[in-house]
Enzyme design. Structure first.
Site, PDB file in Angstrom:
ATOM      1  CG  ASP A  12      -1.785  -0.478   1.314  1.00 35.15           C
ATOM      2  OD1 ASP A  12      -1.533  -1.595   0.076  1.00 35.15           O
ATOM      3  OD2 ASP A  12      -2.610  -0.830   1.861  1.00 35.15           O
ATOM      4  CG  ASP A  50      -6.724  -0.199   1.227  1.00 33.94           C
ATOM      5  OD1 ASP A  50      -6.475  -1.640   1.749  1.00 33.94           O
ATOM      6  OD2 ASP A  50      -6.964   1.491   2.012  1.00 33.94           O
ATOM      7  CG  HIS A  56     -14.680   0.094   2.020  1.00 26.41           C
ATOM      8  ND1 HIS A  56     -13.997  -0.395   2.850  1.00 26.41           N
ATOM      9  CD2 HIS A  56     -14.717  -1.412   1.846  1.00 26.41           C
ATOM     10  CE1 HIS A  56     -13.999  -1.086   3.540  1.00 26.41           C
ATOM     11  NE2 HIS A  56     -14.557  -2.823   1.848  1.00 26.41           N
ATOM     12  CG  HIS A  85      -8.331   5.358   3.610  1.00 27.01           C
ATOM     13  ND1 HIS A  85      -9.499   4.703   4.272  1.00 27.01           N
ATOM     14  CD2 HIS A  85      -7.669   3.702   2.462  1.00 27.01           C
ATOM     15  CE1 HIS A  85      -9.521   3.471   4.474  1.00 27.01           C
ATOM     16  NE2 HIS A  85      -8.788   3.023   3.932  1.00 27.01           N
ATOM     17  CE  LYS A 110      -4.125  -4.395   1.524  1.00 33.28           C
ATOM     18  NZ  LYS A 110      -4.542  -3.681   2.025  1.00 33.28           N
ATOM     19  CB  CYS A 155      -2.024  -2.688   5.200  1.00 35.27           C
ATOM     20  SG  CYS A 155      -3.857  -2.480   5.327  1.00 35.27           S
TER      21      CYS A 155
END
Ligand code: VGL
Ligand code: ZN
Length: 202
Positions: A12, A50, A56, A85, A110, A155
């Site tokens: 990421d 990401d 979301h 984000h 992801k 992450c």
């Protein structure tokens, strides 16, 4: 050059996790030159990205009245509510322009399912939905992974824990990572991953 059964996984390194981004990690851009250099040592290089829809469930903005960085309960367990984000297709979701993406053979996106967050490069936060990375690495004969990127305590750490559970040798290069460090999350991540056999190196 590292052994051919080792992969570099770059987590990421995106604009939104770097200074000026929507979920900026302090010093997030400082690690990029070192990561670019590490790419010369590995024959297998994977980037993660990401990649969330605007609606979301991990975004505080989608929970009326909820503050960013507060906790909520999801069907799969507790979940931090983040500032919006890495929304699919936005500049914030793009890789940082200084990151050399050319040597990477695979980009794993992801967090694209509205109702599940995905910190780990291997499994979403329900711990069962696979991203496909384990299949890819297995077919490429990879047995050990070096993890770098953002953020150390989310992450990177979740990826390290899953990789160790899947049987890979796992090394986190802490100097090529930066942390969010929310309520002791960095210390917790280190303890949990070390207990699982993850090696933390400078
Ligand atoms: C991350 C929080 C939310 C990370 C991604 O890359 O560590 N953290 N989404
Ligand atoms: Zn995210």
């Amino acid at each position: 050059m590292r052994n051919p059964d080792e992969a570099l996984i770059v987590i990421d390194v995106q604009n939104d996790f770097c200074p000026g981004g929507a979920l900026a990690v302090a010093g997030g851009d400082e690690i990029i030159a070192r990561i670019n250099g590490l790419m010369d040592d590995f024959q297998t290089i994977v980037l993660t990205q990401d990649w969330h829809p605007a609606n979301h469930a991990s975004f505080a903005a989608n929970h009326p009245g909820a503050a960013p960085f507060s906790l909520t309960e999801m069907p799969y367990g507790p979940q931090v509510l983040w500032p919006s984000h890495c929304v699919q297709g936005t500049a914030g979701a793009a890789f940082h322009p200084a990151l050399n993406t050319d040597p990477a053979q695979l980009v794993i996106r992801k967090g694209f399912r509205t109702d599940i967050d995905s910190y780990s490069a291997f499994f979403e936060n329900d711990k069962t939905t696979a991203t496909g990375l384990h299949g890819y690495l297995t077919e490429r004969g990879i047995r050990a992974v070096t993890l770098v990127g953002l953020a150390t305590d989310y992450c990177v750490a979740y990826s390290a824990l899953d990789a160790a559970r899947l049987g890979y040798g796992v090394r986190v290069l802490e100097g090529a990572c930066r942390a969010i460090d929310l309520d002791g999350s960095l210390a917790k991540a280190r303890t949990l991953t070390q207990a699982a056999g993850v090696i933390w190196a400078a």
